[in-house]
Scaffold this motif. Structure first.
Motif, PDB file in Angstrom:
ATOM      1  N   SER A 334     -33.496  -6.722  14.646  1.00 10.57           N
ATOM      2  CA  SER A 334     -32.418  -7.597  14.171  1.00 10.57           C
ATOM      3  C   SER A 334     -32.697  -9.073  14.406  1.00 10.57           C
ATOM      4  O   SER A 334     -32.127  -9.929  13.737  1.00 10.57           O
ATOM      5  N   HIS A 335     -33.542  -9.397  15.376  1.00  5.51           N
ATOM      6  CA  HIS A 335     -33.841 -10.786  15.686  1.00  5.51           C
ATOM      7  C   HIS A 335     -35.354 -10.967  15.789  1.00  5.51           C
ATOM      8  O   HIS A 335     -36.094  -9.998  16.011  1.00  5.51           O
ATOM      9  N   LEU A 336     -35.766 -12.207  15.658  1.00  6.31           N
ATOM     10  CA  LEU A 336     -37.200 -12.508  15.715  1.00  6.31           C
ATOM     11  C   LEU A 336     -37.381 -13.850  16.398  1.00  6.31           C
ATOM     12  O   LEU A 336     -36.725 -14.838  16.044  1.00  6.31           O
ATOM     13  N   VAL A 337     -38.261 -13.880  17.392  1.00  6.66           N
ATOM     14  CA  VAL A 337     -38.628 -15.164  17.975  1.00  6.66           C
ATOM     15  C   VAL A 337     -40.027 -15.508  17.469  1.00  6.66           C
ATOM     16  O   VAL A 337     -40.950 -14.697  17.531  1.00  6.66           O
ATOM     17  N   VAL A 338     -40.131 -16.710  16.903  1.00  4.32           N
ATOM     18  CA  VAL A 338     -41.394 -17.182  16.325  1.00  4.32           C
ATOM     19  C   VAL A 338     -41.926 -18.280  17.224  1.00  4.32           C
ATOM     20  O   VAL A 338     -41.306 -19.336  17.352  1.00  4.32           O
ATOM     21  N   GLN A 339     -43.042 -18.037  17.860  1.00  2.26           N
ATOM     22  CA  GLN A 339     -43.607 -19.034  18.763  1.00  2.26           C
ATOM     23  C   GLN A 339     -44.683 -19.832  18.045  1.00  2.26           C
ATOM     24  O   GLN A 339     -45.211 -19.411  17.003  1.00  2.26           O
ATOM     25  N   ASP A 340     -45.017 -20.958  18.596  1.00  2.00           N
ATOM     26  CA  ASP A 340     -45.909 -21.922  17.940  1.00  2.00           C
ATOM     27  C   ASP A 340     -46.693 -22.650  19.017  1.00  2.00           C
ATOM     28  O   ASP A 340     -46.104 -23.339  19.847  1.00  2.00           O
ATOM     29  N   ALA A 341     -47.991 -22.455  19.034  1.00  2.00           N
ATOM     30  CA  ALA A 341     -48.847 -23.152  20.002  1.00  2.00           C
ATOM     31  C   ALA A 341     -50.208 -23.376  19.355  1.00  2.00           C
ATOM     32  O   ALA A 341     -50.540 -22.753  18.345  1.00  2.00           O
ATOM     33  N   VAL A 342     -50.966 -24.272  19.953  1.00  2.00           N
ATOM     34  CA  VAL A 342     -52.303 -24.585  19.436  1.00  2.00           C
ATOM     35  C   VAL A 342     -53.322 -24.366  20.537  1.00  2.00           C
ATOM     36  O   VAL A 342     -53.073 -24.723  21.691  1.00  2.00           O
ATOM     37  N   ILE A 343     -54.445 -23.778  20.183  1.00  3.50           N
ATOM     38  CA  ILE A 343     -55.542 -23.603  21.139  1.00  3.50           C
ATOM     39  C   ILE A 343     -56.861 -23.986  20.459  1.00  3.50           C
ATOM     40  O   ILE A 343     -56.921 -24.036  19.225  1.00  3.50           O
ATOM     41  N   PRO A 344     -57.901 -24.255  21.223  1.00  2.46           N
ATOM     42  CA  PRO A 344     -59.209 -24.455  20.597  1.00  2.46           C
ATOM     43  C   PRO A 344     -59.631 -23.178  19.847  1.00  2.46           C
ATOM     44  O   PRO A 344     -59.459 -22.069  20.355  1.00  2.46           O
ATOM     45  N   ARG A 345     -60.178 -23.354  18.647  1.00  4.16           N
ATOM     46  CA  ARG A 345     -60.544 -22.172  17.815  1.00  4.16           C
ATOM     47  C   ARG A 345     -61.448 -21.211  18.563  1.00  4.16           C
ATOM     48  O   ARG A 345     -61.329 -19.996  18.423  1.00  4.16           O
ATOM     49  N   THR A 346     -62.358 -21.763  19.360  1.00  3.88           N
ATOM     50  CA  THR A 346     -63.330 -20.897  20.035  1.00  3.88           C
ATOM     51  C   THR A 346     -62.679 -19.997  21.080  1.00  3.88           C
ATOM     52  O   THR A 346     -63.295 -19.040  21.540  1.00  3.88           O
ATOM     53  N   ARG A 347     -61.444 -20.296  21.482  1.00  2.00           N
ATOM     54  CA  ARG A 347     -60.755 -19.474  22.480  1.00  2.00           C
ATOM     55  C   ARG A 347     -59.886 -18.389  21.840  1.00  2.00           C
ATOM     56  O   ARG A 347     -59.172 -17.658  22.537  1.00  2.00           O
ATOM     57  N   LEU A 348     -59.919 -18.291  20.505  1.00  2.00           N
ATOM     58  CA  LEU A 348     -59.079 -17.298  19.823  1.00  2.00           C
ATOM     59  C   LEU A 348     -59.266 -15.878  20.365  1.00  2.00           C
ATOM     60  O   LEU A 348     -58.275 -15.195  20.671  1.00  2.00           O
ATOM     61  N   PRO A 349     -60.505 -15.370  20.489  1.00  2.00           N
ATOM     62  CA  PRO A 349     -60.639 -13.978  20.970  1.00  2.00           C
ATOM     63  C   PRO A 349     -59.994 -13.775  22.339  1.00  2.00           C
ATOM     64  O   PRO A 349     -59.262 -12.799  22.544  1.00  2.00           O
ATOM     65  N   ASP A 350     -60.250 -14.696  23.289  1.00  2.00           N
ATOM     66  CA  ASP A 350     -59.705 -14.560  24.648  1.00  2.00           C
ATOM     67  C   ASP A 350     -58.177 -14.583  24.631  1.00  2.00           C
ATOM     68  O   ASP A 350     -57.510 -13.765  25.273  1.00  2.00           O
ATOM     69  N   VAL A 351     -57.638 -15.553  23.928  1.00  2.00           N
ATOM     70  CA  VAL A 351     -56.183 -15.730  23.961  1.00  2.00           C
ATOM     71  C   VAL A 351     -55.471 -14.581  23.235  1.00  2.00           C
ATOM     72  O   VAL A 351     -54.424 -14.104  23.698  1.00  2.00           O
ATOM     73  N   LEU A 352     -56.038 -14.111  22.142  1.00  2.00           N
ATOM     74  CA  LEU A 352     -55.409 -12.976  21.438  1.00  2.00           C
ATOM     75  C   LEU A 352     -55.414 -11.725  22.307  1.00  2.00           C
ATOM     76  O   LEU A 352     -54.442 -10.952  22.315  1.00  2.00           O
ATOM     77  N   ARG A 353     -56.493 -11.521  23.063  1.00  2.00           N
ATOM     78  CA  ARG A 353     -56.519 -10.383  23.997  1.00  2.00           C
ATOM     79  C   ARG A 353     -55.445 -10.549  25.071  1.00  2.00           C
ATOM     80  O   ARG A 353     -54.740  -9.604  25.427  1.00  2.00           O
ATOM     81  N   ALA A 354     -55.325 -11.761  25.584  1.00  2.00           N
ATOM     82  CA  ALA A 354     -54.319 -12.013  26.635  1.00  2.00           C
ATOM     83  C   ALA A 354     -52.904 -11.790  26.098  1.00  2.00           C
ATOM     84  O   ALA A 354     -52.044 -11.225  26.781  1.00  2.00           O
ATOM     85  N   ILE A 355     -52.662 -12.226  24.866  1.00  2.00           N
ATOM     86  CA  ILE A 355     -51.329 -12.036  24.270  1.00  2.00           C
ATOM     87  C   ILE A 355     -51.018 -10.552  24.123  1.00  2.00           C
ATOM     88  O   ILE A 355     -49.897 -10.099  24.393  1.00  2.00           O
ATOM     89  N   ALA A 356     -52.020  -9.768  23.710  1.00  2.00           N
ATOM     90  CA  ALA A 356     -51.812  -8.313  23.567  1.00  2.00           C
ATOM     91  C   ALA A 356     -51.442  -7.692  24.917  1.00  2.00           C
ATOM     92  O   ALA A 356     -50.542  -6.835  25.001  1.00  2.00           O
ATOM     93  N   LEU A 357     -52.119  -8.121  25.979  1.00  2.00           N
ATOM     94  CA  LEU A 357     -51.824  -7.584  27.314  1.00  2.00           C
ATOM     95  C   LEU A 357     -50.419  -7.979  27.773  1.00  2.00           C
ATOM     96  O   LEU A 357     -49.706  -7.177  28.390  1.00  2.00           O
ATOM     97  N   ILE A 358     -50.005  -9.203  27.456  1.00  2.00           N
ATOM     98  CA  ILE A 358     -48.652  -9.641  27.822  1.00  2.00           C
ATOM     99  C   ILE A 358     -47.616  -8.786  27.102  1.00  2.00           C
ATOM    100  O   ILE A 358     -46.620  -8.342  27.696  1.00  2.00           O
ATOM    101  N   GLY A 359     -47.844  -8.509  25.818  1.00  2.00           N
ATOM    102  CA  GLY A 359     -46.920  -7.660  25.069  1.00  2.00           C
ATOM    103  C   GLY A 359     -46.830  -6.263  25.663  1.00  2.00           C
ATOM    104  O   GLY A 359     -45.732  -5.703  25.807  1.00  2.00           O
ATOM    105  N   GLU A 360     -47.987  -5.692  26.012  1.00  2.00           N
ATOM    106  CA  GLU A 360     -47.994  -4.345  26.610  1.00  2.00           C
ATOM    107  C   GLU A 360     -47.247  -4.344  27.943  1.00  2.00           C
ATOM    108  O   GLU A 360     -46.480  -3.430  28.240  1.00  2.00           O
ATOM    109  N   ARG A 361     -47.498  -5.365  28.754  1.00  2.00           N
ATOM    110  CA  ARG A 361     -46.872  -5.433  30.080  1.00  2.00           C
ATOM    111  C   ARG A 361     -45.346  -5.485  29.980  1.00  2.00           C
ATOM    112  O   ARG A 361     -44.630  -4.875  30.789  1.00  2.00           O
ATOM    113  N   GLU A 362     -44.835  -6.166  28.956  1.00  2.00           N
ATOM    114  CA  GLU A 362     -43.382  -6.316  28.818  1.00  2.00           C
ATOM    115  C   GLU A 362     -42.779  -5.266  27.878  1.00  2.00           C
ATOM    116  O   GLU A 362     -41.567  -5.285  27.625  1.00  2.00           O
ATOM    117  N   GLY A 363     -43.642  -4.365  27.352  1.00  4.84           N
ATOM    118  CA  GLY A 363     -43.122  -3.328  26.458  1.00  4.84           C
ATOM    119  C   GLY A 363     -42.603  -3.881  25.138  1.00  4.84           C
ATOM    120  O   GLY A 363     -41.620  -3.392  24.593  1.00  4.84           O
TER     121      GLY A 363
END
Length: 472
Positions: A334-363
């Motif tokens: 029913s609701h959606l939170v849309v976040q917006d941040a900028v990172i160096p392109r070369t850090r995309l793989p690391d940060v996307l992995r970290a985001i996935a782990l944060i999502g799993e940790r919080e269910g």
């Protein structure tokens, strides 16, 4: 002046029907595109002409009443919410005032819808390049306030790169011109200061924008990957190869599934871990060779396949899926939170992995759809805002994601602004001295701090709530 008296005075300027004061009328303006925040304005007023707008701002100045400029209300940071102040709606100022095709310039009122400008100048073979996903609804004035971006800003730049002059009414009622349509101004870059100021420095009466010629040729490609990592690596490899696509967008599987289950289905492969939507434009000569280079890089980075849109119809469908992805997520919860941040392109793989782990940790399910070429992330979480426990987990996840992005060398916004959503993140990247300097800059435009109070800079640095009266 109390609220009823102010409503009567505003009605004398714009007409009684254009001043809203009943709670049921104001309810729709209590939120913007980020539904997690609700703030109720005391009044809402909707001038139709420049003269009415000037008269309204000057009345509010005389009465020392705080106000919040608002365009279409599509903002995603709570930046256009008016808590007990006057909401100043600009969505009725919709005229394209002039088009100078020879010099590729247009002058528009702030309420012109983004895509309407491109339609207006299409007969001249021109378009307005900044194209936020909400371009079918968002306004040029709102784009100026947020320094909005969009998929094609990778090559063409954000709103600031396309605004050459502004006529602005300051919060005290004075009218000033910023920038110069004929070339560079002397002195300080006040135009650059105003663009992205989130309505805290005044209200644009008109905006002079630079138009872009339509490209001779366009090629749109869809590359699908079995891992998010591979898609992220392909992104860096494309830029490292010296190719600057017009757009380079990424969608993960959660986003793909939401889109393909909706009326915006674009034909994305539902078993892909991620897709890249790439677009090249420019001269016809050499564009197919560049498309082949993109295909080779993507396949070399692990893509299963790369296909080129066969015609304009297929290209439109591919882009519809991307631009309507946020809407498609409305099917998930029913609701959606849309976040917006900028990172160096070369850090995309690391940060996307970290985001996935944060999502799993919080269910939580995190849907990533973003401007990969710019390193501009949009991790989105569908949830039920009426569930306090789930809302708390979303808040923890978003805070952890933002800290991860900052620690990776990034920043807290790419195109959605600070609003009220990101106030707590500002000290992550700015010192107290820097925040204080922002307040002093604001004082140059609005020493009484009545324009969009309580936004952008944390209250402990900008204590405008102590100064600006609130209507109740």
């Amino acid at each position: 002046m109390n609220r009823d008296a102010l409503a009567r005075s505003l009605s004398a300027i714009v007409g009684e029907r254009q001043v809203l004061h009943r709670p049921s009328e104001l309810l729709v303006y209590a939120s913007d595109g980020l539904p997690g925040y609700r703030r109720e304005p005391a009044l809402a007023v909707f001038p139709r002409t420049r003269e009415e707008l000037v008269a309204v701002v000057r009345l509010l100045a005389r009465e020392r009443v705080p106000f919040v400029p608002r365009g279409a209300g599509t903002g995603l940071s709570g930046g256009a919410l008016a808590d007990g102040s006057v909401l100043l709606g600009l969505n009725r100022l919709t005229r394209v005032l002039s088009v100078d095709a020879e010099n590729r310039l247009a002058v528009v009122e702030p309420g012109v819808v983004n895509v309407h400008l491109t339609r207006a100048v299409a007969p001249h073979g021109l378009h307005y390049a900044p194209d936020p996903s909400s371009q079918a609804a968002c306004t040029i004035g709102g784009n100026v306030a947020e320094n909005a971006g969009g998929p094609h800003c990778l090559k063409y730049g954000v709103t600031l790169n396309h605004v050459v002059a502004l006529t602005v009414i300051l919060p005290d009622g004075d009218i000033v011109s910023l920038g110069n349509a004929d070339g560079e101004d002397e002195g300080y870059d006040l135009l650059g200061t105003f663009v992205g100021s989130e309505g805290c420095f005044g209200v644009a009466l008109d905006v002079t924008v630079r138009l872009s010629p339509n490209p001779q040729a366009v090629r749109t490609l869809l590359a699908d990957f079995t891992s998010l990592d591979a898609a992220a690596r392909a992104t860096s490899s494309i830029i490292a190869a010296g190719i600057v696509p017009a757009a380079l967008e990424m969608m993960d599987q959660a986003t793909i599934l939401a889109v393909e289950a909706s009326i915006y289905a674009a034909g994305y492969p539902v078993d892909a871990a991620a897709v890249l939507l790439l677009e090249l434009d420019g001269l016809a000569d050499g564009i197919d060779e560049d498309a082949d280079r993109l295909r080779t890089i993507c396949l070399g980075s692990g893509a299963r396949s790369v296909r080129v849109a066969r015609d304009e119809g297929e290209r439109t469908r591919l882009w519809q899926g991307r631009k309507k992805a946020f809407g498609a997520m409305g099917r998930v919860s029913s609701h959606l939170v849309v976040q917006d941040a900028v990172i160096p392109r070369t850090r995309l793989p690391d940060v996307l992995r970290a985001i996935a782990l944060i999502g799993e940790r919080e269910g939580l399910t995190v849907c990533n759809v973003f401007h990969a070429g710019d390193g501009n992330l949009h991790p989105n979480i569908p949830y039920n805002a009426n569930d306090p426990e789930e809302s708390a987990r979303v808040h923890r996840a978003m805070t952890a994601i933002m800290r991860t992005c900052v620690e990776a060398g990034g920043s807290v916004t790419g195109e959605h602004g600070i609003g009220i959503d990101k106030l707590d993140y500002m000290p992550l990247i700015f010192s107290e001295a820097s925040l204080d300097a922002m307040c002093r800059l604001r004082d140059a435009f609005d020493p009484a701090r009545r324009a969009n109070p309580g936004k952008v800079v944390p209250i402990r640095s900008c204590r405008e709530w102590m100064q600006a009266p609130v209507l109740r």
